[in-house]
Design an enzyme around this catalytic site. Sequence first.
Site, PDB file in Angstrom:
ATOM      1  N   ASP A 161       2.765  -4.337   8.123  1.00 58.07           N
ATOM      2  CA  ASP A 161       1.529  -3.557   7.996  1.00 58.07           C
ATOM      3  C   ASP A 161       0.359  -4.525   8.171  1.00 58.07           C
ATOM      4  O   ASP A 161       0.100  -5.366   7.313  1.00 58.07           O
ATOM      5  CB  ASP A 161       1.530  -2.911   6.595  1.00 58.07           C
ATOM      6  CG  ASP A 161       0.194  -2.261   6.243  1.00 58.07           C
ATOM      7  OD1 ASP A 161      -0.790  -2.454   6.982  1.00 58.07           O
ATOM      8  OD2 ASP A 161       0.140  -1.569   5.205  1.00 58.07           O
TER       9      ASP A 161
ATOM     10  N   GLN B  71      -4.897  -4.925   6.956  1.00 58.30           N
ATOM     11  CA  GLN B  71      -5.937  -5.772   6.350  1.00 58.30           C
ATOM     12  C   GLN B  71      -5.997  -7.163   6.969  1.00 58.30           C
ATOM     13  O   GLN B  71      -6.803  -7.986   6.544  1.00 58.30           O
ATOM     14  CB  GLN B  71      -5.697  -5.901   4.837  1.00 58.30           C
ATOM     15  CG  GLN B  71      -5.829  -4.606   4.073  1.00 58.30           C
ATOM     16  CD  GLN B  71      -7.255  -4.067   4.041  1.00 58.30           C
ATOM     17  OE1 GLN B  71      -8.228  -4.797   4.249  1.00 58.30           O
ATOM     18  NE2 GLN B  71      -7.399  -2.781   3.783  1.00 58.30           N
TER      19      GLN B  71
ATOM     20  N   CYS C 149      -4.698   2.304  -3.790  1.00 55.54           N
ATOM     21  CA  CYS C 149      -3.460   2.811  -3.160  1.00 55.54           C
ATOM     22  C   CYS C 149      -2.330   1.795  -3.306  1.00 55.54           C
ATOM     23  O   CYS C 149      -1.511   1.623  -2.387  1.00 55.54           O
ATOM     24  CB  CYS C 149      -3.665   3.154  -1.684  1.00 55.54           C
ATOM     25  SG  CYS C 149      -4.798   4.498  -1.418  1.00 55.54           S
TER      26      CYS C 149
ATOM     27  N   HIS D 119       0.873  -1.185   0.000  1.00 59.26           N
ATOM     28  CA  HIS D 119       0.000   0.000   0.000  1.00 59.26           C
ATOM     29  C   HIS D 119       0.908   1.232   0.000  1.00 59.26           C
ATOM     30  O   HIS D 119       2.022   1.188   0.543  1.00 59.26           O
ATOM     31  CB  HIS D 119      -0.836  -0.053   1.280  1.00 59.26           C
ATOM     32  CG  HIS D 119      -1.901   0.996   1.391  1.00 59.26           C
ATOM     33  ND1 HIS D 119      -1.625   2.295   1.752  1.00 59.26           N
ATOM     34  CD2 HIS D 119      -3.236   0.935   1.205  1.00 59.26           C
ATOM     35  CE1 HIS D 119      -2.767   2.983   1.783  1.00 59.26           C
ATOM     36  NE2 HIS D 119      -3.757   2.185   1.454  1.00 59.26           N
TER      37      HIS D 119
ATOM     38  N   LYS E  89     -10.617  -0.089  10.431  1.00 60.80           N
ATOM     39  CA  LYS E  89     -10.758  -1.316   9.618  1.00 60.80           C
ATOM     40  C   LYS E  89     -11.133  -2.510  10.485  1.00 60.80           C
ATOM     41  O   LYS E  89     -11.415  -3.584   9.971  1.00 60.80           O
ATOM     42  CB  LYS E  89      -9.476  -1.598   8.847  1.00 60.80           C
ATOM     43  CG  LYS E  89      -9.122  -0.456   7.888  1.00 60.80           C
ATOM     44  CD  LYS E  89      -8.237  -0.894   6.783  1.00 60.80           C
ATOM     45  CE  LYS E  89      -7.592   0.281   6.085  1.00 60.80           C
ATOM     46  NZ  LYS E  89      -8.311   0.691   4.877  1.00 60.80           N
TER      47      LYS E  89
HETATM   48  N1  PMP Z   1      -2.009  -0.424   4.611  1.00 60.11           N
HETATM   49  C1  PMP Z   1      -2.984  -1.166   4.080  1.00 60.11           C
HETATM   50  C2  PMP Z   1      -2.681  -2.577   3.660  1.00 60.11           C
HETATM   51  C3  PMP Z   1      -4.258  -0.622   3.937  1.00 60.11           C
HETATM   52  O1  PMP Z   1      -5.230  -1.345   3.389  1.00 60.11           O
HETATM   53  C4  PMP Z   1      -4.496   0.713   4.353  1.00 60.11           C
HETATM   54  C5  PMP Z   1      -5.849   1.354   4.182  1.00 60.11           C
HETATM   55  N2  PMP Z   1      -6.408   1.194   2.920  1.00 60.11           N
HETATM   56  C6  PMP Z   1      -3.438   1.420   4.898  1.00 60.11           C
HETATM   57  C7  PMP Z   1      -2.210   0.827   5.031  1.00 60.11           C
HETATM   58  C8  PMP Z   1      -3.611   2.833   5.378  1.00 60.11           C
HETATM   59  O2  PMP Z   1      -4.489   2.860   6.448  1.00 60.11           O
HETATM   60  P1  PMP Z   1      -5.001   4.251   7.037  1.00 60.11           P
HETATM   61  O3  PMP Z   1      -5.492   5.045   5.869  1.00 60.11           O
HETATM   62  O4  PMP Z   1      -6.105   3.859   7.979  1.00 60.11           O
HETATM   63  O5  PMP Z   1      -3.857   4.884   7.726  1.00 60.11           O
END
Ligand code: PMP
Length: 420
Positions: A201, A204, A365, A124, A227
Site C-alpha cells: 500500500d 502515504q 483508519c 490502514h 494524496k
Molecule cells: N492506505 C493508506 C496508508 C492511507 O493513508 C489511505 C488513505 N487515508 C488509504 C489506504 C485509503 O486511500 P483512499 O481512501 O484514497 O482509497
Amino acid sequence: MSQNDPKRWRRDFPLLSMHVHGQPLVYLDNAATTQKPRPVIDAVNRFYKTANANVHRGSHALSMQATAAFELAREKVARWLGIDDSATLIWTRGTTEAINLVAQSWGRQHLQRGDLILLMQSAHHANIVPWQMLAAATGAHIEIIPLQADGDIDLNAYHRLLEQRPVLVALAHVSNALGTIYPVETLCREAKSAGATVLVDGAQALPHFDVSLEAMGCDFYAFSGHKVFGPTGIGALWGRRELLEAMPPWQGGGEMIEHVSFDSTRYAGLPFKFEAGTPDISGAIGLAAAIDYLGSQDRQAMEAYEQSLLKHALEGCRQIAGFRPVASGSQRVSLLSFELDGFHQQDVAHWLDRQGIAVRAGHHCAMPLMQSLGLPGTLRASFAFYNTFQEAEQLAQALEQLVQSQKSILPVAKLEQTSY
Ligand code: PMP
C-alpha cells in the site's frame, strides 16, 4: 527566490491562501488529502471545456482526443513509477479500490481454507477489511506482523511469521498513522523468498518520495491520486503482468470486453479487463498533470525540506508540557502523530481549527493499531512541501496556548475531557 523555495511552491496552490474562522489557513492534514496545484486544476478544467468525450469507443475527433489524453496519462504515471509496461497499470478509484481488486480477483483465485495472510499492525483499514472479507469467503486466516515500540516493524517476529509460509503478505510502504517508512525492498525480498505474493500500500509514500516499482520487488502496488496532489476519485493498481493476465475480472460491463453474446463473453486484455464502465477520464488527466508538476520540481529537495519541517515542528512541540510523539523510529515522512496529556484529541483539533490550523484527530483508519497502543486515537499534523517553518511554529504556539489557558483557568483540576 530559488527554484526550491517553499514560498514559490506555495504560490502554485490557490487554496492555501484561504482564511478559515478569520485566520489564514494552516493546512496540516496532507495525509488525508493534499491540495492541488494550479496545473492540475487547469488540466481538469481544460478537459471539460475543450476535450470532454467518452474514451475508447468513439469514432469522432473529440473522443479520439480524449482517448489519447487518457492513455497518455497512464503512460506518464507508469513512467513515474518506473514501469515500462503501462498496460500493467490499472486505473482505480484509489488505494481502497485497488486493494479490493486484488483481494476479490487474485485472492479468490489463490487462497484456500487454512492459507495464511499476513497484515501489519499499523495497516490502514483499506489494507485490513478486504483481506478479512477474503478470509471469510475462503477459510484463509490472518496473522499480524507486530511493531516495535518505536513504530518500526518487528523484524524477528516477521521472520518467524514467514516460516509459516504465508500465501499473501500485505504491507504498507508508509504508515498513515505514525509516518514510519518501512523497508519494503527488504520485506518484499524476504516474503518472496518464503513463497508469498506481496502487495504494498503506497498511499502515504508517493506524496513524499519517488519509487521504482520494478526495483522494489513487490507483486502489487496501490496508491491514490488525491494524496499526490491530483484529483479525488482516481488512483491505480500496478501488478506484475503474469499475475494480472492470469486473474479474472472482478467487475463486468462495458469497456472490459472483446466480445459479448448471451452465451458467453470474451474479455479484453490488460489493462481494460479490470476497467469496467466509463473511467474517471478527467481524474486520470488531472493526475498526470500532478505527476508533470512533481516531475518539474526537485523532489529530493522537497523531501529534504519536508524533513527539516518535521524536525522544526518536533523541536517546537517538544517544549510543550504534556506533548508526546507517538512514534520515534528514524525513517519517517513529515508526519507528526502525537498526544497532549490531559486533553482529548478531538478537543485539541477543535481548538487548532479555531486558529485556522487543520489537523486530523482520531484513529486515522487504523483502529487495530490504536488498540495495540492503548490509545483512543492521536493528533496528526502532516506536512507537505508547501508548508512553512512559520506554520510549524504556529502549531507549537497554538498547542502551548491551549496548555497555558488550561493552567490559568483550571489551576488544579484537569480540564474535563469530552468523551466520544
Ligand atoms: N492506505 C493508506 C496508508 C492511507 O493513508 C489511505 C488513505 N487515508 C488509504 C489506504 C485509503 O486511500 P483512499 O481512501 O484514497 O482509497
